[in-house]
Enzyme design. Structure first.
Site, PDB file in Angstrom:
ATOM      1  NE  ARG A 316      -1.846   1.978   3.394  1.00 12.87           N
ATOM      2  CZ  ARG A 316      -1.703   2.042   4.833  1.00 12.87           C
ATOM      3  NH1 ARG A 316      -2.776   1.065   5.383  1.00 12.87           N
ATOM      4  NH2 ARG A 316      -0.929   2.734   5.305  1.00 12.87           N
ATOM      5  CG  HIS A 320      -6.616   2.974   6.005  1.00 17.86           C
ATOM      6  ND1 HIS A 320      -6.841   1.765   5.694  1.00 17.86           N
ATOM      7  CD2 HIS A 320      -7.549   3.380   6.629  1.00 17.86           C
ATOM      8  CE1 HIS A 320      -8.047   1.521   5.999  1.00 17.86           C
ATOM      9  NE2 HIS A 320      -8.736   2.506   6.549  1.00 17.86           N
ATOM     10  CE1 TYR A 329       1.216   2.849   8.571  1.00 16.14           C
ATOM     11  CE2 TYR A 329       0.141   4.576   9.720  1.00 16.14           C
ATOM     12  CZ  TYR A 329       0.442   3.742   8.585  1.00 16.14           C
ATOM     13  OH  TYR A 329      -0.632   3.951   7.675  1.00 16.14           O
TER      14      TYR A 329
END
Lengths: 429, 337
Positions: A316, A320, A329
């Site tokens: 990805r 998100h 993160y």
């Protein structure tokens, strides 16, 4: 726990809980050298009627077709004609341009929310090419490529994103939660995993009626931990349902890496064989491999040989959603290090290498897609954006709860219209 | 006219709808070859084949989830959840998917399905076979919630539920599958064959959803009940000599408020009765609605009879179940004020 351990266990080692951690966090230099990337063409291609257990070796490797030079190699080469490849490339480029425009629209305050699928475009687009147009899809919110590939109007997608007057869902769903029956695209749920047993149920219904259409369902790596994943696999196996179950392993479930869903211990594809389902693990950034694996599973399902679980291994590349900040993160620039590359660039290189494409045509394609998306956006925005939605359909909020409006909803609708009259200083309908 | 107990009536309803509509598909745990643990689906697989009636894995989420996909295809799933206590693994699919599909797709996809499940206590089922979770479903927009109290209604309501365009959660009072219950635990359940509501016609008929039944007419009190508690309430008002109007709600959602309102305005008193735990139960909703709409006609506060706010015990169900003593005390209170 207030009691001391029993004396006879004084020398026993203290147990400790293992909490998986990704290899790299913000500030680290990303390095994907641990990701095993087998050579393109190395994976064998079993017969589509092979027993499920014979696919087990294919759940530990990666089915890959395009080599580092963009050449198709090995038994999984689907030998697609150039027009099909160009159509796939066009759809993938359109999805990326669309995502970028809608991301900007969200940042401009024209809607509340958006989710890109950057880096994963091949997974939906190539699957759409491998399925029949009337096969039924039960997607997640990152399969917008299915709608694009199946020719759903971009304007209609945008109207849904803007919750405007042209939104066929009347502003009831989050942006990107499309639904379109004629294009075989089932309504998207924010409750993760629910679409998986639904896909199986649709496939079972098709089998019950002696139809020839199959279903395909998608889930993310994180949501494989939901109970629905396991019930879907059980049902699919038990009834030999004509269904393809896709796990899009894009490495991240918001901020939790795939290890939190169990990827440290086994591949997601591994799980198929324990259920008696054929499993394939596929290079998700290789449009030809995605096409070939999906086609294999579709042929298997159509011949009553049963379901296939396909893990599409990908990354990805963006956050998100527009509400996410991935720099919190994972290392910045990680996507650029992803060893399987960019799906659009790889398909483009393949076509150029085959003499069926060139940089100039590609630049034109991007330009044309950009113009098409901008034109669609203009048309959509002419019908409104989320902040200045119309006030003439408030009563519609109370429709479609039931086929007929019961008395308590009729009373509440009248009360809502009364409130609206006070807010607006005029009547609304 | 043939007499049937409630299970036989429900079984007959299945046969009627399956014969009438080839898209009706029945599945659930043990419903196929064996015909269900309560025998509600007995004989269906033999009569209609394995494609129309089959056993499902022990996975309520899978059962409901598959039913969603089947409904999306165009079938009409008529599924059984073996006990209402087991419905929770399927709750997400029911609440988030089944209930809202028409709404979230603006009518593009609908979920015409029936989710049947035996509910309630009184059969020594302990805390995992005795619950009455109806309030969890009446709180969900998009569902219809139906609970019959007689064999006649069970068949007619079930056929109506299958023919309804909306999803219906159909809770069956298993305490009275075989006979009506007067609430006295030391008395055996009577057979349905002695009861007029066990006269169940062959073939097709419906009892409309959303329409309550006045079981007993009266002038002094309105008692609102459903399922097993209809029988408990009826016995209690007769044993206590109260001229009460007893209303069997039949459908909790959407509710037949007109019938309730008319009755309470006539009698001036209201007692609501449920078997479920008391706090936040459907009786609370009923009491509030009556208070909102009939306050100036009320002679006394609306009374409430319910199960205790504990999980359902195995050994002490005779004192858990809302029986004749709790009914008597509540009746005396609502009549005295």
């Amino acid at each position: 726990m207030s009691e001391a351990p029993p004396t006879d266990r004084r020398n026993a080692p203290a147990l400790s809980l293992h909490v998986p951690e990704p290899d790299y966090r913000p500030g680290d230099t990303p390095d994907f050298s641990k990701v095993v990337v087998p050579a393109a063409g190395a994976a064998p291609r079993p017969d589509t009627g092979a027993p499920a257990r014979e696919t087990f070796p294919l759940t530990d490797t990666l089915v890959r077709v395009l080599d580092d030079q963009g050449r198709p190699v090995g038994p999984w080469d689907p030998r697609l004609d150039p027009d099909t490849l160009r159509k796939m490339l066009k759809d993938m480029v359109t999805v990326r341009v669309f995502d970028d425009r809608m991301y900007r629209a969200q940042r401009q305050g024209k809607t509340s929310f958006y989710m890109k699928c950057t880096g994963e475009e091949a997974i939906a687009v190539a699957a759409a090419a491998a399925l029949a147009s009337d096969d039924m899809c039960f997607p997640t919110y990152r399969q917008q490529g299915l709608l694009v590939a199946r020719g759903y109007p971009l304007t209609d997608m945008m109207c849904q994103i803007y919750s405007n007057a042209g939104d066929k869902l009347h502003g009831r769903q989050l942006p990107i939660m499309y639904s379109d029956k004629p294009h075989g695209f089932f309504s998207i749920s924010g409750n993760l995993g629910t679409q998986y047993p639904q896909a199986v149920g649709w496939a079972m219904a098709s089998a019950i009626k002696g139809d020839s259409r199959i279903a395909m369902g998608w889930i993310g790596d994180g949501a494989t931990a939901e109970g629905d994943f396991h019930s879907a696999l059980t049902f699919a196996a038990v009834y030999t349902a004509p269904v393809i179950l896709a796990v899009v392993n894009n490495q991240w479930a918001i901020s939790s890496f795939s290890g939190i869903a169990g990827a440290e211990k086994a591949t997601f594809a591994n799980r198929a064989v324990g259920y008696g389902i054929a499993g394939l693990r596929v290079d998700g950034n290789d449009a030809l491999a995605v096409y070939a694996a999906t086609r294999w599973a579709a042929e298997r399902a159509r011949a009553n040989h049963g379901p296939t679980l396909i893990e599409y291994f990908t990354y990805r590349a963006e956050g998100h959603s527009t509400s996410d900040d991935p720099t919190g993160y994972r290392p910045a620039g990680e996507a650029q290090q992803w060893p399987l590359g960019d799906p659009i660039e790889r398909l483009k290189a393949h076509l150029i290498g085959a003499g069926e494409w060139d940089e100039e045509r590609h630049a034109d394609l991007v330009k044309t897609a950009d113009a098409e998306v901008r034109a669609a956006q203009k048309q959509a925005e002419a019908q409104g954006i989320l902040p200045d939605q119309g006030f003439d359909r408030i009563g519609s909020m109370f429709e479609d709860v039931y086929a007929d409006t019961p008395w308590h909803l009729a009373e509440q609708r009248d009360a809502a219209l009364g409130e609206a009259r006070i807010y607006l200083g005029r009547d609304a309908s | 006219m043939p007499t049937r107990n409630m299970i036989e009536a429900i079984n007959d309803a299945h046969k009627v709808v399956m014969a009438a509509d080839p898209d009706v598909v029945v599945f659930g745990e043990d419903v196929g070859y064996f015909g269900g643990v309560f025998r509600a689906t007995a004989g269906l697989q033999a009569e209609f084949g394995k494609q129309r009636c089959f056993d499902a894995p022990i996975s309520e989420g899978g059962i409901v989830g598959a039913a969603v996909g089947m409904a999306a295809y165009g079938l009409k799933p008529l599924i059984e959840i073996q006990f209402a206590d087991y419905i929770y693994p399927g709750y997400d699919q029911i609440v988030s998917e089944v209930a809202r599909m028409r709404y979230r797709t603006a009518g593009e996809w609908t979920m015409p399905m029936v989710i049947r499940s035996p509910y309630g206590g009184g059969i020594f089922g302990g805390q995992t076979h005795s619950q009455s979770p109806e309030a969890l479903f009446t709180h969900v927009a998009g569902l219809k919630v139906v609970i019959p109290s007689t064999p006649y209604d069970a068949k007619g309501l079930l056929i109506a539920a299958v023919e309804d365009p909306d999803p219906v959660v159909f809770f069956e009072p298993k305490r009275i599958y075989n006979g009506p219950f007067d609430g006295h635990h030391d008395r055996p359940v009577k057979p349905w064959s002695k009861h007029p509501d066990s006269e169940v016609p062959d073939g097709h008929y419906t009892v409309p959803l959303g329409k309550a039944r006045i079981v007993r007419e009266g002038q002094d009190l309105t008692v609102l009940a459903y399922g097993t508690m209809v029988h408990v309430a009826l016995a209690a008002v007769e044993e206590n000599g109260i001229d009460a109007e007893v209303i069997d709600l039949r459908t909790l959602l959407p509710l037949d408020m007109a019938t309730i309102e008319e009755s309470v305005k006539k009698t001036g008193r209201c007692l609501v009765v449920q078997e479920a735990t008391k706090t936040s139960g459907f009786a609370a909703e009923l009491a509030t609605l009556v208070q909102e709409r009939c306050f100036y006609h009320l002679e006394a506060p609306v009374g409430r009879v319910a199960g205790w706010d504990t999980p359902y015990p195995h050994a002490y169900e005779w004192i858990y179940f809302p029986g004749p003593i709790r009914m008597k005390q509540a009746l005396e209170k609502v009549m005295a004020d």
